[in-house]
Design a protein around this motif. Sequence first.
Motif, PDB file in Angstrom:
ATOM      1  N   LEU A 254     -10.114 -15.788  19.586  1.00 18.70           N
ATOM      2  CA  LEU A 254     -10.638 -15.498  18.253  1.00 18.70           C
ATOM      3  C   LEU A 254     -11.291 -16.771  17.747  1.00 18.70           C
ATOM      4  O   LEU A 254     -10.622 -17.811  17.634  1.00 18.70           O
ATOM      5  N   VAL A 255     -12.587 -16.716  17.471  1.00 19.36           N
ATOM      6  CA  VAL A 255     -13.302 -17.932  17.073  1.00 19.36           C
ATOM      7  C   VAL A 255     -14.065 -17.676  15.773  1.00 19.36           C
ATOM      8  O   VAL A 255     -14.311 -16.535  15.376  1.00 19.36           O
ATOM      9  N   GLU A 256     -14.412 -18.781  15.126  1.00 17.80           N
ATOM     10  CA  GLU A 256     -15.335 -18.743  13.994  1.00 17.80           C
ATOM     11  C   GLU A 256     -16.585 -19.512  14.395  1.00 17.80           C
ATOM     12  O   GLU A 256     -16.606 -20.169  15.454  1.00 17.80           O
ATOM     13  N   GLY A 257     -17.611 -19.450  13.558  1.00 20.11           N
ATOM     14  CA  GLY A 257     -18.877 -20.078  13.910  1.00 20.11           C
ATOM     15  C   GLY A 257     -18.735 -21.547  14.258  1.00 20.11           C
ATOM     16  O   GLY A 257     -19.403 -22.059  15.164  1.00 20.11           O
ATOM     17  N   ARG A 258     -17.836 -22.239  13.539  1.00 17.19           N
ATOM     18  CA  ARG A 258     -17.676 -23.681  13.764  1.00 17.19           C
ATOM     19  C   ARG A 258     -17.051 -23.994  15.120  1.00 17.19           C
ATOM     20  O   ARG A 258     -17.061 -25.140  15.559  1.00 17.19           O
ATOM     21  N   ASP A 259     -16.504 -22.984  15.773  1.00 21.67           N
ATOM     22  CA  ASP A 259     -15.885 -23.199  17.094  1.00 21.67           C
ATOM     23  C   ASP A 259     -16.894 -23.089  18.224  1.00 21.67           C
ATOM     24  O   ASP A 259     -16.540 -23.336  19.390  1.00 21.67           O
ATOM     25  N   LEU A 260     -18.103 -22.685  17.906  1.00 16.65           N
ATOM     26  CA  LEU A 260     -19.121 -22.478  18.948  1.00 16.65           C
ATOM     27  C   LEU A 260     -20.292 -23.429  18.729  1.00 16.65           C
ATOM     28  O   LEU A 260     -20.589 -23.830  17.606  1.00 16.65           O
ATOM     29  N   VAL A 261     -20.967 -23.738  19.805  1.00 17.59           N
ATOM     30  CA  VAL A 261     -22.141 -24.591  19.730  1.00 17.59           C
ATOM     31  C   VAL A 261     -23.133 -24.118  20.800  1.00 17.59           C
ATOM     32  O   VAL A 261     -22.721 -23.596  21.838  1.00 17.59           O
ATOM     33  N   VAL A 262     -24.416 -24.284  20.504  1.00 17.50           N
ATOM     34  CA  VAL A 262     -25.451 -23.882  21.459  1.00 17.50           C
ATOM     35  C   VAL A 262     -26.133 -25.129  22.019  1.00 17.50           C
ATOM     36  O   VAL A 262     -26.508 -26.033  21.272  1.00 17.50           O
ATOM     37  N   ASN A 263     -26.264 -25.157  23.316  1.00 10.97           N
ATOM     38  CA  ASN A 263     -26.947 -26.283  23.979  1.00 10.97           C
ATOM     39  C   ASN A 263     -27.783 -25.711  25.126  1.00 10.97           C
ATOM     40  O   ASN A 263     -27.271 -24.945  25.952  1.00 10.97           O
ATOM     41  N   ASN A 264     -29.052 -26.046  25.133  1.00 12.91           N
ATOM     42  CA  ASN A 264     -29.950 -25.590  26.186  1.00 12.91           C
ATOM     43  C   ASN A 264     -29.901 -24.060  26.335  1.00 12.91           C
ATOM     44  O   ASN A 264     -29.813 -23.521  27.439  1.00 12.91           O
TER      45      ASN A 264
END
Length: 486
Positions: A254-264
């Motif tokens: 279970l994640v929130e937006g702050r737990d994810l990051v986009v790279n490449n």
Amino acid sequence: MEESAYFNKYDPINGVWDEMYGANCSVRDHYLKVIEYISKESADDLNKKEELAKSLFMSQGITFTVYNSGEGIEKIFPFDIIPRIITAGEWAFVEKGIKQRLTALNLFLKDIYNNQFIVKDGIVPIDIIYSCPHFLREMYQLKVPYDIYVHISGIDLIRDEDGTFYVLEDNLRTPSGVSYMLENREITKRLFPDLLPQCGVRSVTEYPTILYKNLLALSPRQISNPTIVLLSPGIYNSAYFEHTTLARLMGVELVEGRDLVVNNHKVYMKTTTGLQQVDVIYRRVDDEYLDPLVFNPESMLGVAGIMGAYRKGNVAIVNATGTGVADDKAVYAYVPDMIRYYLNEEPILKNVPTHQLGNPDEREHVFKNLNNMVVKKTNGSGGYGMLMGHAASEQEIDDYKKEILKDPRNFIAQPTISLSAAPCYMQGLLKPRRVDLRPYALYGPDGIEIVPGGLTRVALKEGSLVVNSSQGGGSKDTWVLSPPAP
């Protein structure tokens, strides 16, 4: 059947289809075992079961958020201990109708975001599509896995005075309530452990397993253990309990937006051991908050760059973004035409007659008959912003007319349907209360599966037709019976 103090004092509502009370003042066959069972229970026993249900909901934190309440936002979800029962034959009809409808709606989404044949052929007006705030140009010609846009849907059904099923709404964005379906069943097992097998009630507990299987199949990476996450807006969301329940039952993060990051153009989850690539996101964040680089720049709930990763095919998003155009209440009126256009079939489930208030003639008709109409915002949900003409004051009607005239496209009107009633246990008696039904359909690469059941919502106030949990409604367990043995 033994004489039942509960049934004998039951007073059905005139002119309303009663799920339990049949012709000749008798209990319908599929309710007989339940009525026989509770007839052997004293009011004290049933009161204790009711108290046990409340304490179980409390101890398990099964709550719901009512934003406009002045009494605090977290509420225990009201639960009635008497199940709503559906026969095998009724369910087979409903299941077939939902599969047909969902197939057509999915084809509509694929068409509207690609060739738009249905618009070119004059079946659906183009202005209805382009004026819908949930039509996303970002989805144009974006390839989605298996051409499936609506992986999870909740179709709201009601019955009129002769028992005919109607589709009231299609919920195709982030439909909620399925965790209450699952929890209601768990509570009922505690209250009536012997009764479910005696009645041949079909199971709903396989829902998380089917959903997980479908999510796995959507992974863009062909690996043995793809990473699936459930993206939640956080603890202040009205359905946060559901997010935690589904993540736990499926065994996903279970994640929130702050737990994810986009790279490449790839999405990663932050973990204590470093970044971990995410393959499938079951998102419970609305489109407009999903990616601040594409939609609402002030959103703190989404992930910057997630739409770029989606467009590149590096992550699957469930449901696809842009599905809201298919459950816009102005588009709803065209679903029967979609079924005929895409499937060359007659609709199995009927629509409630719907008037588009953007059409001057229809608007004039509705204004003359507002006392018999329910008026809704085309993009509203949860029962908010709705006018129930038969219960509104003259002042409320006048104010609502002014609101409609500011932007008629954003409103539709439907005749007031007399929802069916089901028995509810209240203060030692069975009393009829209005109900609807939201079955949940899961659309995966292997087709559409619908667990036999759904969320039955109840208008707990006497005479009320508003079943929305956000408006003070409650729920009850939904029992779908197995077919009789040959």
